[in-house]
Design a protein around this motif. Structure first.
Motif, PDB file in Angstrom:
ATOM      1  N   GLN A  37       0.810  -1.214   0.000  1.00  0.00           N
ATOM      2  CA  GLN A  37       0.000   0.000   0.000  1.00  0.00           C
ATOM      3  C   GLN A  37       0.850   1.275   0.000  1.00  0.00           C
ATOM      4  OE1 GLN A  37      -2.880   0.216   3.124  1.00  0.00           O
ATOM      5  NE2 GLN A  37      -3.900   1.967   2.247  1.00  0.00           N
ATOM      6  N   GLN A  38       1.860   1.342   0.826  1.00  0.00           N
ATOM      7  CA  GLN A  38       2.702   2.555   0.901  1.00  0.00           C
ATOM      8  C   GLN A  38       3.354   2.857  -0.443  1.00  0.00           C
ATOM      9  OE1 GLN A  38       3.296   4.781   3.230  1.00  0.00           O
ATOM     10  NE2 GLN A  38       2.231   3.886   4.956  1.00  0.00           N
ATOM     11  N   SER A  39       3.934   1.853  -1.048  1.00  0.00           N
ATOM     12  CA  SER A  39       4.605   2.036  -2.336  1.00  0.00           C
ATOM     13  C   SER A  39       3.616   2.444  -3.423  1.00  0.00           C
ATOM     14  CB  SER A  39       5.325   0.739  -2.723  1.00  0.00           C
ATOM     15  OG  SER A  39       5.894   0.861  -3.998  1.00  0.00           O
ATOM     16  N   LEU A  40       2.479   1.782  -3.458  1.00  0.00           N
ATOM     17  CA  LEU A  40       1.459   2.123  -4.451  1.00  0.00           C
ATOM     18  C   LEU A  40       0.918   3.529  -4.215  1.00  0.00           C
ATOM     19  CD1 LEU A  40      -0.427  -1.297  -4.597  1.00  0.00           C
ATOM     20  CD2 LEU A  40       1.010  -0.304  -6.398  1.00  0.00           C
ATOM     21  N   MET A  41       0.777   3.923  -2.954  1.00  0.00           N
ATOM     22  CA  MET A  41       0.289   5.264  -2.641  1.00  0.00           C
ATOM     23  C   MET A  41       1.273   6.329  -3.099  1.00  0.00           C
ATOM     24  SD  MET A  41      -2.164   6.977  -1.503  1.00  0.00           S
ATOM     25  CE  MET A  41      -2.471   8.635  -0.968  1.00  0.00           C
ATOM     26  N   ARG A  42       2.573   6.086  -2.903  1.00  0.00           N
ATOM     27  CA  ARG A  42       3.581   7.047  -3.377  1.00  0.00           C
ATOM     28  C   ARG A  42       3.487   7.214  -4.888  1.00  0.00           C
ATOM     29  NH1 ARG A  42       6.734   4.619   0.689  1.00  0.00           N
ATOM     30  NH2 ARG A  42       7.555   3.109  -0.792  1.00  0.00           N
ATOM     31  N   SER A  43       3.341   6.105  -5.590  1.00  0.00           N
ATOM     32  CA  SER A  43       3.217   6.183  -7.051  1.00  0.00           C
ATOM     33  C   SER A  43       1.939   6.921  -7.445  1.00  0.00           C
ATOM     34  CB  SER A  43       3.216   4.782  -7.658  1.00  0.00           C
ATOM     35  OG  SER A  43       4.458   4.159  -7.446  1.00  0.00           O
ATOM     36  N   ALA A  44       0.848   6.650  -6.768  1.00  0.00           N
ATOM     37  CA  ALA A  44      -0.412   7.328  -7.061  1.00  0.00           C
ATOM     38  C   ALA A  44      -0.276   8.832  -6.824  1.00  0.00           C
ATOM     39  CB  ALA A  44      -1.540   6.748  -6.204  1.00  0.00           C
TER      40      ALA A  44
END
Length: 166
Positions: free
Chosen positions: A15-22
């Motif tokens: 989730q953290q990594s995907l949120m940064r990309s988003a």
């Protein structure tokens, strides 16, 4: 056996990594949350297939990019202003660069922005980026070249930062 077994662990781990990309794709924390929520809903819908041998993270990242591009096409009327807001305090050079970069990235096409996020923020290879975007390696190289050129025009104050990418 629960058909969504492992989905919760996937979300917790990525989730953290995907949120940064988003966030990098949207440039707005609230839009990034909405984007990620939309994408995780899609991942959940396809979870049994993805868990059985697909690549959930690759699917999620590609879905982030595709959903972002889709949203941007619908909201073309929302055009950012070319002037940065005035600072209420003394900002460091790094903060000013960050704001200038964020403003310039917002003015790129969704595809160019996606290429730059994948190549330079996520440090993905040309081939990985091409696979995630569903295009050829040549297209990634071309989009990268055009996006960096556009950034140089939009934010000449970032020339030193952009030279490190060439």
């Amino acid at each position: 056996m629960d058909r969504y077994e492992g989905f919760r662990e996937f979300v917790h781990a990525r989730q953290q990594s995907l949120m940064r990309s988003a966030y990098l794709l949207t440039g707005d924390a609230h839009l990034a949350e909405d984007l990620l929520q939309t994408v995780l809903t899609k991942v959940a819908r396809h979870w049994p297939k993805l868990a059985a041998g697909g690549s959930p993270e690759a699917y999620a990242r590609k879905a982030l990019i595709n959903q972002h591009i889709s949203w941007r096409r619908r909201l073309r009327r929302d055009v950012p202003t070319p002037v940065l807001p005035e600072q209420g305090h003394d900002a460091s050079d790094a903060s000013l660069h960050r704001l200038a970069l964020q403003d310039a990235l917002a003015r790129l096409t969704p595809r160019q922005r996606a290429v730059l996020v994948l190549r330079f923020y996520e440090d993905r290879s040309i081939e990985e980026t091409a696979e995630l975007l569903g295009c050829s390696a040549g297209t990634v190289k071309s989009q990268t070249h055009h996006a960096l050129g556009r950034l140089r025009v939009l934010a000449p104050e970032l020339a030193e930062l952009l030279e490190a990418t060439s």
